[in-house]
Write an enzyme that holds these catalytic residues in place. Structure first.
Site, PDB file in Angstrom:
ATOM      1  N   GLY A  27      -3.403   2.668 -13.467  1.00 30.32           N
ATOM      2  CA  GLY A  27      -4.549   3.380 -12.926  1.00 30.32           C
ATOM      3  C   GLY A  27      -4.552   4.840 -13.334  1.00 30.32           C
ATOM      4  O   GLY A  27      -3.698   5.310 -14.094  1.00 30.32           O
ATOM      5  N   PHE A  28      -5.503   5.577 -12.809  1.00 29.00           N
ATOM      6  CA  PHE A  28      -5.672   6.994 -13.139  1.00 29.00           C
ATOM      7  C   PHE A  28      -4.406   7.795 -12.805  1.00 29.00           C
ATOM      8  O   PHE A  28      -3.712   8.298 -13.699  1.00 29.00           O
ATOM      9  CB  PHE A  28      -6.909   7.523 -12.415  1.00 29.00           C
ATOM     10  CG  PHE A  28      -6.979   9.012 -12.276  1.00 29.00           C
ATOM     11  CD1 PHE A  28      -6.743   9.841 -13.367  1.00 29.00           C
ATOM     12  CD2 PHE A  28      -7.288   9.593 -11.052  1.00 29.00           C
ATOM     13  CE1 PHE A  28      -6.811  11.228 -13.235  1.00 29.00           C
ATOM     14  CE2 PHE A  28      -7.364  10.959 -10.905  1.00 29.00           C
ATOM     15  CZ  PHE A  28      -7.121  11.781 -11.993  1.00 29.00           C
ATOM     16  N   ASN A  49      -2.223  -5.482 -12.037  1.00 25.29           N
ATOM     17  CA  ASN A  49      -3.014  -6.630 -12.486  1.00 25.29           C
ATOM     18  C   ASN A  49      -4.306  -6.218 -13.182  1.00 25.29           C
ATOM     19  O   ASN A  49      -5.124  -7.071 -13.546  1.00 25.29           O
ATOM     20  CB  ASN A  49      -3.325  -7.566 -11.303  1.00 25.29           C
ATOM     21  CG  ASN A  49      -4.288  -6.949 -10.295  1.00 25.29           C
ATOM     22  OD1 ASN A  49      -4.550  -5.741 -10.329  1.00 25.29           O
ATOM     23  ND2 ASN A  49      -4.797  -7.765  -9.386  1.00 25.29           N
ATOM     24  N   THR A  52      -8.518  -2.512 -11.471  1.00 23.80           N
ATOM     25  CA  THR A  52      -9.234  -1.261 -11.721  1.00 23.80           C
ATOM     26  C   THR A  52      -8.488  -0.368 -12.711  1.00 23.80           C
ATOM     27  O   THR A  52      -9.028   0.652 -13.132  1.00 23.80           O
ATOM     28  CB  THR A  52      -9.469  -0.472 -10.417  1.00 23.80           C
ATOM     29  OG1 THR A  52      -8.206  -0.173  -9.797  1.00 23.80           O
ATOM     30  CG2 THR A  52     -10.335  -1.270  -9.456  1.00 23.80           C
ATOM     31  N   ASP A  73       0.062  -9.397  -9.635  1.00 21.02           N
ATOM     32  CA  ASP A  73      -0.735  -8.899  -8.519  1.00 21.02           C
ATOM     33  C   ASP A  73       0.240  -8.571  -7.389  1.00 21.02           C
ATOM     34  O   ASP A  73       0.949  -9.453  -6.900  1.00 21.02           O
ATOM     35  CB  ASP A  73      -1.729  -9.975  -8.084  1.00 21.02           C
ATOM     36  CG  ASP A  73      -2.634  -9.539  -6.937  1.00 21.02           C
ATOM     37  OD1 ASP A  73      -2.360  -8.488  -6.312  1.00 21.02           O
ATOM     38  OD2 ASP A  73      -3.598 -10.271  -6.655  1.00 21.02           O
ATOM     39  N   ASN A 116       5.168  -6.445   0.005  1.00 28.43           N
ATOM     40  CA  ASN A 116       5.936  -6.913  -1.141  1.00 28.43           C
ATOM     41  C   ASN A 116       6.685  -5.771  -1.825  1.00 28.43           C
ATOM     42  O   ASN A 116       7.831  -5.944  -2.278  1.00 28.43           O
ATOM     43  CB  ASN A 116       5.024  -7.613  -2.139  1.00 28.43           C
ATOM     44  CG  ASN A 116       4.505  -8.943  -1.612  1.00 28.43           C
ATOM     45  OD1 ASN A 116       5.187  -9.620  -0.849  1.00 28.43           O
ATOM     46  ND2 ASN A 116       3.294  -9.315  -2.005  1.00 28.43           N
ATOM     47  N   TYR A 162     -10.683   0.485   2.906  1.00 25.29           N
ATOM     48  CA  TYR A 162      -9.711   1.396   2.297  1.00 25.29           C
ATOM     49  C   TYR A 162      -8.975   2.210   3.361  1.00 25.29           C
ATOM     50  O   TYR A 162      -7.740   2.289   3.352  1.00 25.29           O
ATOM     51  CB  TYR A 162     -10.420   2.322   1.312  1.00 25.29           C
ATOM     52  CG  TYR A 162      -9.491   3.216   0.521  1.00 25.29           C
ATOM     53  CD1 TYR A 162      -8.536   2.674  -0.343  1.00 25.29           C
ATOM     54  CD2 TYR A 162      -9.582   4.600   0.608  1.00 25.29           C
ATOM     55  CE1 TYR A 162      -7.703   3.492  -1.080  1.00 25.29           C
ATOM     56  CE2 TYR A 162      -8.758   5.427  -0.131  1.00 25.29           C
ATOM     57  CZ  TYR A 162      -7.814   4.866  -0.973  1.00 25.29           C
ATOM     58  OH  TYR A 162      -6.978   5.697  -1.706  1.00 25.29           O
ATOM     59  N   TYR A 176       9.436  -0.325   8.442  1.00 22.75           N
ATOM     60  CA  TYR A 176      10.557  -0.659   7.553  1.00 22.75           C
ATOM     61  C   TYR A 176      11.643   0.421   7.615  1.00 22.75           C
ATOM     62  O   TYR A 176      12.838   0.126   7.507  1.00 22.75           O
ATOM     63  CB  TYR A 176      10.080  -0.852   6.118  1.00 22.75           C
ATOM     64  CG  TYR A 176       9.878  -2.305   5.764  1.00 22.75           C
ATOM     65  CD1 TYR A 176      10.762  -2.981   4.937  1.00 22.75           C
ATOM     66  CD2 TYR A 176       8.777  -3.016   6.269  1.00 22.75           C
ATOM     67  CE1 TYR A 176      10.574  -4.320   4.618  1.00 22.75           C
ATOM     68  CE2 TYR A 176       8.585  -4.347   5.957  1.00 22.75           C
ATOM     69  CZ  TYR A 176       9.493  -4.997   5.132  1.00 22.75           C
ATOM     70  OH  TYR A 176       9.310  -6.336   4.831  1.00 22.75           O
ATOM     71  N   THR A 192      -8.125  13.898  -6.210  1.00 22.82           N
ATOM     72  CA  THR A 192      -7.445  14.254  -7.458  1.00 22.82           C
ATOM     73  C   THR A 192      -8.403  14.013  -8.618  1.00 22.82           C
ATOM     74  O   THR A 192      -9.192  13.074  -8.598  1.00 22.82           O
ATOM     75  CB  THR A 192      -6.170  13.398  -7.622  1.00 22.82           C
ATOM     76  OG1 THR A 192      -5.282  13.668  -6.531  1.00 22.82           O
ATOM     77  CG2 THR A 192      -5.454  13.710  -8.921  1.00 22.82           C
TER      78      THR A 192
END
Length: 330
Positions: A27-28, A49, A52, A73, A116, A162, A176, A192
């Site tokens: 990604g970016f 994956n 995007t 993924d 994951n 989101y 965790y 950003t």
């Protein structure tokens, strides 16, 4: 207690990172992060994956023997052979256009993907960094936004997939750490910008640059008085790596505290592009935040980090990159 109200009980700064896993590394922001890690001598496994992301963003890594692209993924269980020192979890659609088109995938990246990635860090005994977002603050009632602010978020609104995915990811990361002892840190990335943004991703900077270069009207939502604070990607990456190298658990805001209106941003980009494009006011999207500016006191004190790239220089480099894109874009 640190200034945000969160304890800093982790190991000391300066840890050695021989091998890192970057989810969303095509990604970016993720691709810039991969490049920086490789420049610093860290071997990188990129998990993406390409929902995007784009392999074009990784062109510099084509013949790099210390870089691996795994097109798994993250929402499905995955593993990485060999030792891992650091897991950086960035995988998620991140622009309003993308998470509107992919709401389920966005929620799964924040929920299953974070699980994951945390499980990988737990198995490997690795440091884990969650790239969260300023969107956890929603349409804030506290300004500027400090890490101890809980936010003002619509859980069923047009941005909820989101916002809530990232809020859940923060809760899971915290669990965790507290329940399983995984060494974690949360960073909240504010807006950003920079090279490798997609012209059609719907965010303000690429939209205004693309329109100004084409001589098209600059489409400003609402009256344009809503504010944003934008940080050049090199600075964002430096903040991410500073947090990863620290012993801090976060959350830590990473962004540029310089605030300006969306209308002022559009007019400034138009000027830098040497464009005569008119401004066209369009309907403002639902739940579009009215104010956005980070308080970065914690990043300054705990990480010794703050943005260093001049605003006009960052925009000029971004405009230059967009001007060299093929007409079809990316």
């Amino acid at each position: 207690m640190d200034p945000s109200g969160f304890d800093d009980g982790g190991p000391e700064q300066g840890r050695s990172v021989g091998r890192a896993v970057v989810t969303g590394g095509a990604g970016f922001v993720g691709s810039h992060l991969c490049d920086r890690l490789r420049a610093e001598g860290t071997s990188v496994v990129c998990i993406d994956n390409l929902l995007t992301g784009s392999v074009d963003n990784l062109s510099a890594r084509t013949d790099d023997p210390e870089f691996v692209l795994d097109r798994s993924d993250v929402s499905e269980e995955f593993d990485v052979e060999g030792p891992v020192d650091l897991v950086l979890h960035l995988a998620s659609p991140a622009s309003p256009h993308d998470y509107a088109r992919h709401p389920i995938e966005t929620l799964r990246a924040g929920a299953h993907g974070t699980f994951n990635a945390l499980e990988l860090a737990r198995r490997k005994g690795a440091r884990f960094l969650l790239a969260s977002t300023s969107e956890v603050y929603g349409d804030p009632l506290v300004h500027p936004q400090i890490e101890s602010y809980w936010g003002n978020v619509n859980p069923v609104g047009p941005r909820s997939q989101y916002d809530e995915a990232k809020r859940y990811a923060e809760a899971l990361t915290t669990a965790y750490r507290t329940a399983l002892g995984v060494d974690t840190v949360i960073v909240r990335l504010f807006n950003t910008y920079g090279p490798r943004m997609r012209p059609t991703d719907g965010r303000a900077v690429p939209t205004f640059i693309t329109q100004a270069l084409a001589g098209q009207p600059l489409t400003v939502a609402g009256d344009g008085e809503q504010t944003r604070s934008i940080c050049y990607v090199d600075d964002t990456v430096s903040g991410i790596l500073a947090a990863a190298a620290s012993g801090h658990q976060g959350p830590i805001n990473i962004g540029n505290p310089v605030e300006l209106s969306v209308l002022a941003l559009a007019e400034h980009i138009r000027e830098l592009c040497g464009s005569a494009s008119p401004v066209e006011f369009v309907e403002r999207p639902g739940d579009d935040p009215t104010l956005r500016r980070p308080d970065i006191s914690l990043a300054r004190s705990a990480l010794g980090w703050q943005p260093v790239v001049d605003f006009d220089k960052g925009l000029a480099m971004t405009i230059d990159w967009f001007s060299r894109l093929a007409p079809s874009g990316r």
